[in-house]
Design an enzyme around this catalytic site. Structure first.
Site, mmCIF file in Angstrom:
data_model
loop_
_atom_site.group_PDB
_atom_site.id
_atom_site.type_symbol
_atom_site.label_atom_id
_atom_site.label_comp_id
_atom_site.label_asym_id
_atom_site.label_seq_id
_atom_site.Cartn_x
_atom_site.Cartn_y
_atom_site.Cartn_z
ATOM 1 C CD GLN A 19 -24.520 -12.628 5.308
ATOM 2 O OE1 GLN A 19 -25.243 -13.652 5.597
ATOM 3 N NE2 GLN A 19 -23.692 -12.058 5.810
ATOM 4 C CG HIS A 113 -29.340 -16.505 6.083
ATOM 5 N ND1 HIS A 113 -28.367 -17.401 6.840
ATOM 6 C CD2 HIS A 113 -28.663 -15.297 6.648
ATOM 7 C CE1 HIS A 113 -27.390 -16.727 7.478
ATOM 8 N NE2 HIS A 113 -27.933 -15.673 7.515
ATOM 9 C CG ASN A 156 -29.934 -17.561 9.781
ATOM 10 O OD1 ASN A 156 -29.280 -18.190 10.228
ATOM 11 N ND2 ASN A 156 -29.810 -15.990 9.761
ATOM 12 C CD GLU A 157 -28.781 -15.227 13.695
ATOM 13 O OE1 GLU A 157 -28.937 -13.822 13.190
ATOM 14 O OE2 GLU A 157 -27.562 -15.425 14.255
HETATM 15 C C1 BGC Z 1 -26.597 -13.902 10.602
HETATM 16 C C2 BGC Z 1 -25.402 -13.675 9.432
HETATM 17 C C3 BGC Z 1 -24.437 -12.399 9.867
HETATM 18 C C4 BGC Z 1 -23.601 -12.800 11.186
HETATM 19 C C5 BGC Z 1 -22.585 -11.730 11.462
HETATM 20 C C6 BGC Z 1 -25.936 -13.743 11.887
HETATM 21 O O1 BGC Z 1 -26.640 -12.930 12.585
HETATM 22 O O2 BGC Z 1 -27.152 -15.201 10.450
HETATM 23 O O3 BGC Z 1 -25.879 -13.381 8.310
HETATM 24 O O4 BGC Z 1 -23.428 -12.198 8.703
HETATM 25 O O5 BGC Z 1 -24.774 -13.116 12.120
HETATM 26 O O6 BGC Z 1 -23.249 -10.665 11.916
#
Ligand code: BGC
Length: 428
Positions: A19, A113, A156-157
């Site tokens: 990003q 990520h 991540n997530e």
């Molecule tokens: C993610 C980010 C994303 C943010 C806002 C999260 O789900 O880890 O990469 O930019 O939310 O949408």
């Protein structure tokens, strides 16, 4: 003082390589951005050139008074071909860590990520049974070579595809899907956000566990965890069972698998109210952020409570943020979210840090550059950084380790592009 946070509370902000860095051309997302037509609104291109500006950017973060920086180490750069590691990329990330340490900032690397090397996607992504070993091999290599960090996030997530996949699939037509699969050289299921449920619960959780062990093998005292996307699941009367089912489907299996980790990264943006008609949305008639989510900062304390009750594990808020042009509302959102975090800590919830998403306005995946989550704006033509007042607000809270901090509300709120109205699709 009543509004003080615990000693050692980690204050910072987060970004993710794809990003912000720019030119992530060996990744699966880069390929998808180039599909014609593409599920991405625009390509990431140079992003905000963080690859070249890391040191200056961290200097800004430090000058604000923030003490931690969560960023990601891009697998596609470190291992652009299977088994071929780029020493130059590894050296770059060591310089990033050093730049943090020189400024008294704690580096918090994340090893995955959303993006993977294109060769991983071409071979099925998380659907392939080889994914866990492949990811762990990269983490082993990176962790062996990199030093100077005390916290790290694996994936991540990890749970996000459990509720995102269906939404994403239903939002794209055959033409988009075919173009995406041609660009990817594989089924769309091989891009992380589209991973099927079984792939997340099997390969994803295994990849996390192997990666955690690989990182800890080289850094035994490093605190390692995965992060989860957790929204505050509420219910209108009569829809409690549906809410419980959502919790079970989207979060509980992952929480159960992660409960013995050093910490769980909580990432919360809003609440969703389960309704008797089988839908779950934000409250009707309430303000929404630029990305369409209900503006509800209280969600964060509730998700921390939920995670703590379920797991008893220490929590770091690894993402929480507000998207829009009205920066004074961003400041209030941060204060309100933190007031909730403070209250939850008083109740006994073990929350150890808060990392705002995100340090800079940046590339918001499928929505492109339009959504503005950042504490710092970026001029897309000149790459000039522009500190927003909310950055000073969070910085002064961090410096004082307290919500009772000299408030910077007198700084006039600025709007980066007041004339632009938008309805981005977001990823959530
Ligand atoms: C993610 C980010 C994303 C943010 C806002 C999260 O789900 O880890 O990469 O930019 O939310 O949408």
């Amino acid at each position: 003082m009543a509004s003080n946070f615990p000693k050692g509370f980690v204050w910072g902000a987060a970004t993710a390589a794809h990003q912000v860095e720019g030119g992530n051309c060996n990744s699966d997302a880069w390929a998808l951005e180039r599909a014609v037509p593409s599920i991405f609104r625009e390509p990431s291109g140079d992003a905000i050139d963080h690859w070249n500006r890391f040191s200056d950017d961290v200097a800004l973060l430090a000058a604000l008074g923030l003490k931690a920086y969560r960023f990601s180490v891009e697998w596609a750069r470190v291992e652009p071909e299977e088994g071929v590691f780029s020493q130059a990329a590894i050296d770059h990330y060591q310089r990033c860590i050093n730049a943090c340490l020189e400024r008294g900032v704690q580096p918090i690397p994340t090893f995955h990520h959303f993006t993977s090397p294109i060769w991983v996607a071409r071979d099925g992504g998380l659907v392939n049974a080889k994914f866990p070993e492949r990811f762990a091999r990269f983490c082993d290599k990176a962790a062996r070579e990199l030093s100077g960090f005390q916290h790290a996030c694996t994936i991540n997530e990890l749970n996000l595809p459990l509720f995102m996949r269906e939404k994403l699939v239903s939002a794209i037509n055959n033409e988009l899907k075919t173009a995406a699969e041609t660009a990817l050289g594989s089924s769309l299921d091989s891009f992380f956000l589209f991973s099927p449920r079984e792939a997340i619960l099997k390969q994803g959780l295994k990849a996390h566990a192997l990666a955690r062990d690989a990182i800890k093998a080289h850094h035994p005292s490093c605190q390692v965890g995965a992060t989860l996307s957790i929204q505050d699941e509420q219910a209108e009367p009569g829809a409690e069972a549906f809410r419980d089912e959502r919790n079970a489907q989207f979060y509980d299996e992952c929480l159960d698998a992660l409960k013995n980790d050093d910490f769980i990264g909580v990432q919360t943006y809003t609440r969703l109210i389960a309704r008797k008609d089988g839908t779950a949305t934000g409250a009707e008639g309430k303000p929404r952020t630029m990305i369409g989510w209900e503006d509800y900062p209280q969600a964060l304390a509730n998700t921390c409570r939920y995670v703590f009750v379920k797991t008893g594990a220490p929590i770091i808020v690894t993402e929480n943020g507000w998207a829009g042009y009205d920066d004074s509302r961003r400041s209030e959102f941060i204060r309100e979210a933190l007031a909730g975090v403070h209250e939850a800590i008083q109740e006994g919830v073990d929350i150890r840090g808060y990392l705002y998403w995100t340090l800079f306005d940046n590339y918001e995946w499928m929505s492109g550059y339009e959504p503005k989550f950042g504490l710092i704006g970026v001029d897309r033509e000149t790459q000039l950084r522009r500190i927003k007042p909310s950055a000073l607000v969070l910085g002064s809270i961090a410096q004082n380790n307290s919500l009772v901090a000299p408030v910077v509300e007198s700084v006039k709120a600025t709007k980066m592009s007041p004339d632009q109205e938008s309805s981005p699709v977001g990823i959530g």
